[in-house]
Design an enzyme around this catalytic site. Structure first.
Site, short mmCIF file in Angstrom:
data_model
loop_
_atom_site.label_atom_id
_atom_site.label_comp_id
_atom_site.label_asym_id
_atom_site.label_seq_id
_atom_site.Cartn_x
_atom_site.Cartn_y
_atom_site.Cartn_z
N HIS A 160 0.86 -1.19 0.00
CA HIS A 160 0.00 0.00 0.00
C HIS A 160 0.89 1.23 0.00
O HIS A 160 1.74 1.39 0.88
CB HIS A 160 -0.90 0.00 1.23
N GLY A 175 2.57 5.25 4.32
CA GLY A 175 1.96 5.94 5.46
C GLY A 175 0.53 5.49 5.65
O GLY A 175 -0.05 4.82 4.79
N SER A 177 -3.51 5.48 5.93
CA SER A 177 -4.54 6.00 5.04
C SER A 177 -4.99 7.38 5.52
O SER A 177 -5.23 7.59 6.71
CB SER A 177 -5.73 5.04 5.01
N GLY A 178 -5.08 8.32 4.59
CA GLY A 178 -5.52 9.66 4.93
C GLY A 178 -4.42 10.62 5.31
O GLY A 178 -4.70 11.79 5.58
N VAL A 179 -3.14 10.18 5.30
CA VAL A 179 -2.05 11.06 5.70
C VAL A 179 -1.69 12.06 4.61
O VAL A 179 -1.02 13.06 4.86
CB VAL A 179 -0.81 10.22 6.11
N LYS A 181 -0.82 10.95 1.03
CA LYS A 181 0.10 10.40 0.02
C LYS A 181 -0.33 10.77 -1.40
O LYS A 181 0.48 11.23 -2.20
CB LYS A 181 0.17 8.87 0.17
N SER A 182 -1.60 10.56 -1.71
CA SER A 182 -2.08 10.83 -3.07
C SER A 182 -2.04 12.33 -3.38
O SER A 182 -1.70 12.73 -4.49
CB SER A 182 -3.51 10.30 -3.24
N ASP A 199 -1.86 3.91 -4.52
CA ASP A 199 -2.59 3.03 -3.61
C ASP A 199 -2.04 1.61 -3.56
O ASP A 199 -1.78 1.09 -2.50
CB ASP A 199 -4.09 3.00 -3.93
N GLU A 224 -7.13 8.38 -6.32
CA GLU A 224 -8.30 8.81 -5.55
C GLU A 224 -7.92 10.00 -4.69
O GLU A 224 -6.96 9.96 -3.91
CB GLU A 224 -8.81 7.68 -4.64
N ARG A 265 17.51 14.84 13.00
CA ARG A 265 17.82 16.23 12.67
C ARG A 265 19.10 16.35 11.85
O ARG A 265 19.33 17.39 11.23
CB ARG A 265 18.00 17.03 13.97
#
Length: 341
Positions: A160, A175, A177-179, A181-182, A199, A224, A265
């Site tokens: 994924h 990452g 879902s919803g972070v 990426k797309s 995806d 998406e 860092r």
């Protein structure tokens, strides 16, 4: 509501793409890829399955030694093998070839457009072995066939994530879902980079050190975007915005900013993850409002290329400060250099 990603997850789970399995390629695909001529085909070419990426050039087998013969390999007969068989009479040649063909190799390919002997055709008919022919030299055909089989039969797994090409570097963005990426991939495409997969990324290990990612054909070029829906990146941004496959040079893990976590860092040491037995460098990018993620990924890709070329900015900074790389007390480094927030 129609859930695109749920359907994808179910589809790939049903097809077994979430785990590595043994893959096969049909003989008709080999014939089309290498433009082979069919001399004798006892069955439909699409019913003959090839499972080994290796090939066989018979040597000792022609003398009758068959103890370690691998029947899963395609057999190639070149000028050397033809010269040796030419020393036999028709009856002896038929006996030698029948002994080999009876072990059922998937196919026999003759190089340099040489004409098969009657003894060979008779043995092939008796044992139901496909006889193919190529105009290429034995070395050229062997190299092309091995390259094709290595790609088609490579171990693979579906992950994924999103795969994009950024300044020639293949970046696998992972990452939760919803972070974002797309959305980040779309921004990278708008900045001139290319989308490979969204995806679901199908990863193949084409050599001991090389991973190649591509998109499953049925969802290729689709993305998406929450609030917008499904879009076709090639239709919107043009053919120059997409790519069919790309080597995976690094993994970028996007995660929501965690104030309790100490993020790297300095970048002195590289972290790695293992995919199909291949180590790939990983960069973790914390996500929070105001961060330009697409620009950060561009810099990460260029920095990864510099590291592959032997340059590390953190090492140069430590040397300029008169510190050795072995002195890795990062808390003191941050204070001494004024990098502490």
């Amino acid at each position: 509501m129609y859930d695109y990603k749920y359907v994808l997850l179910c589809t790939f789970t049903e097809r077994g793409f979430t785990m590595t399995t043994e893959f096969k390629v049909t003989l008709d695909k080999v014939i089309k890829e290498l433009s082979l001529e069919q001399i004798y085909m006892p069955v439909a070419a699409d019913s003959v399955l090839i499972t080994s990426p290796d090939i066989d050039r018979p040597g000792l087998e022609l003398t009758g030694y068959l103890d370690f013969f691998d029947k899963s390999r395609i057999m190639i007969l070149g000028y050397t093998e033809y010269s040796y068989l030419g020393k036999f009479g028709a009856e002896q040649q038929h006996h030698v070839l029948t002994a080999i063909f009876s072990l059922k190799p998937p196919a026999v390919i003759i190089t340099r457009s040489m004409k098969p002997s009657n003894a060979m055709l008779i043995a092939a008919e008796e044992c139901d072995i496909p006889i193919l022919r190529s105009a290429e030299s034995t070395s050229e055909l062997s190299a092309n066939l091995i390259s094709f089989l290595n790609h088609e039969l490579a171990p693979r797994i579906t992950r994924h994530g999103v795969l994009v090409e950024v300044y020639g570097e293949g970046c696998l963005i992972t990452g939760d879902s919803g972070v974002g990426k797309s959305e980040t991939a779309i921004e990278l495409v708008k900045r001139g980079h290319r989308l490979v997969a969204d995806d679901a990324v199908e990863i193949r290990r084409t050599s001991k050190k090389t991973l190649v990612g591509t998109s499953p054909e049925n969802i290729r070029h689709f993305i998406e975007l929450r609030g917008i829906g499904i879009i076709n990146a090639m239709r919107i941004f043009g053919t120059g915005a997409v790519k069919q496959s790309e080597k995976i040079d690094m993994v970028i893990n996007m995660e929501l900013w965690n104030a309790n976590r100490a993020y790297d860092r300095m970048g002195l040491d590289s972290e790695y993850t293992e995919i199909l037995g291949v180590k790939v460098p990983v960069t973790t990018i914390p996500v929070r409002p105001g961060r330009n993620l697409s620009m950060i990924i561009e810099v990460a890709a260029m920095n990864n290329r510099q590291k592959k070329m032997g340059y590390n900015a953190a090492q140069e900074l430590l040397e300029n400060l008169g510190m050795s790389v072995a002195e890795e007390d990062f808390q003191n480094i941050k204070v001494d250099t004024g990098l502490e927030e």
